[in-house]
Design an enzyme around this catalytic site. Sequence first.
Site, mmCIF file in Angstrom:
data_model
loop_
_atom_site.group_PDB
_atom_site.id
_atom_site.type_symbol
_atom_site.label_atom_id
_atom_site.label_comp_id
_atom_site.label_asym_id
_atom_site.label_seq_id
_atom_site.Cartn_x
_atom_site.Cartn_y
_atom_site.Cartn_z
ATOM 1 N N GLY A 187 0.847 -1.200 0.092
ATOM 2 C CA GLY A 187 -0.167 -0.005 0.075
ATOM 3 C C GLY A 187 1.014 0.990 -0.054
ATOM 4 O O GLY A 187 1.612 1.319 0.808
ATOM 5 N N VAL B 96 3.867 -1.525 3.474
ATOM 6 C CA VAL B 96 3.255 0.098 3.571
ATOM 7 C C VAL B 96 4.482 0.747 3.027
ATOM 8 O O VAL B 96 5.584 0.530 3.646
ATOM 9 C CB VAL B 96 2.679 0.235 4.771
ATOM 10 C CG1 VAL B 96 2.089 1.966 4.266
ATOM 11 C CG2 VAL B 96 1.343 -0.380 4.978
ATOM 12 N N LYS B 97 4.314 1.491 1.904
ATOM 13 C CA LYS B 97 5.463 2.373 1.543
ATOM 14 C C LYS B 97 4.855 3.782 1.733
ATOM 15 O O LYS B 97 3.676 4.176 1.582
ATOM 16 C CB LYS B 97 5.420 2.393 0.064
ATOM 17 C CG LYS B 97 6.448 3.425 -0.488
ATOM 18 C CD LYS B 97 6.652 2.956 -2.017
ATOM 19 C CE LYS B 97 7.062 4.209 -2.796
ATOM 20 N NZ LYS B 97 7.465 3.637 -4.178
ATOM 21 N N THR B 98 5.979 4.629 2.469
ATOM 22 C CA THR B 98 5.370 6.079 2.658
ATOM 23 C C THR B 98 6.764 6.826 2.658
ATOM 24 O O THR B 98 7.654 6.430 2.517
ATOM 25 C CB THR B 98 4.701 5.970 4.308
ATOM 26 O OG1 THR B 98 4.037 7.338 4.300
ATOM 27 C CG2 THR B 98 5.589 5.854 5.414
ATOM 28 N N ASP C 63 12.228 2.571 -0.700
ATOM 29 C CA ASP C 63 11.814 2.089 -2.117
ATOM 30 C C ASP C 63 11.884 3.203 -2.975
ATOM 31 O O ASP C 63 11.139 4.170 -3.196
ATOM 32 C CB ASP C 63 10.353 1.493 -2.231
ATOM 33 C CG ASP C 63 9.886 1.368 -3.578
ATOM 34 O OD1 ASP C 63 10.740 1.242 -4.482
ATOM 35 O OD2 ASP C 63 8.655 1.370 -3.786
#
Length: 297
Positions: free
Chosen positions: A171, A201-203, A250
């Site tokens: 996400g 989760v990527k943030t 990422d």
Amino acid sequence: MPEADSLDRKDFHLSQPARNEPFFLKGSGAYDWGMQNRLARIFRPATGRTVMLAIDHGYFQGPTSGLERVDVDIAPLVGSVDALFCTRGILRSSIPASMSAPVVLRASGGPSILRELSDEEIAMSIDDAVRLNAAGVGVQVFVGGPNETRTVHNMTQLVDAGLKVGMPVLGVTAVGRELTRDSRYLGLATRICAELGAQVVKTYFCEEGFEKVTAGCPVPIVMAGGKKLPELEALTMAYEGIDQGAAGVDMGRNIFQTDAPAAMLAAINGVVHDGLTPKLALDLFETLAAAATASPA
Ligand code: R5P
């Protein structure tokens, strides 16, 4: 008929209890084998971390600087990443199938940079992700944006499809013109992704309170890099993010928009997997970049 096993040399290791090791990733112990195996391709079991190279930017902004020719400039880097984050179009057209790095596929899209970016739909099927031997799929979620509910629903639909085949969903918490990057917002957005089923989760990193964002998210967080920064600043951000609980990066522009992307990738790997300080990682970057200039490939 096969012959009966007549050797009397069986050893059942009776003194050893059956191995029952916990899975190494945060919040990921209850998944099926295929899901865990895919996650173990993205995250190195030895460190529990990952260096993903994000090159999906073209899905909304076209031929981004540094990504004009993925076959020329990016394909040679894939041996040095833990995972590649890209679209299926770039994968099929520009990345050799002989590469061994796992792929996480961008699975949402629709609007270009000319329109309302949150207006995304699911842009590929899980069947195609399986066909491409993907290790995961990524979907953008615009918490607080004009299409919040639809983009959350995009993610939950992919999570349901992914659970059927053991495909993890990344996400991606979007930030945009109208969305802030403080720990309160990022904590809200990342927690919503995890609560609704995203396995990763990527943030983005935030200067204040990032450790609360990672602590409040029950599954691994990987950090996006954001716009191109001076190398020392990018390495410092990666270092602080990892130090405050991120399970990896990422990153895109801060790698492929440097003058020496392979050197920057090595430096980021040093920070994420070997605990290099930003200064030591910068030294590594400068040494490798100078060597590459002295003897270009
Ligand atoms: C952008 O929307 C893409 O999803 C990228 O994957 C993400 O922003 C990470 O790339 P960068 O480090 O360049 O921000």
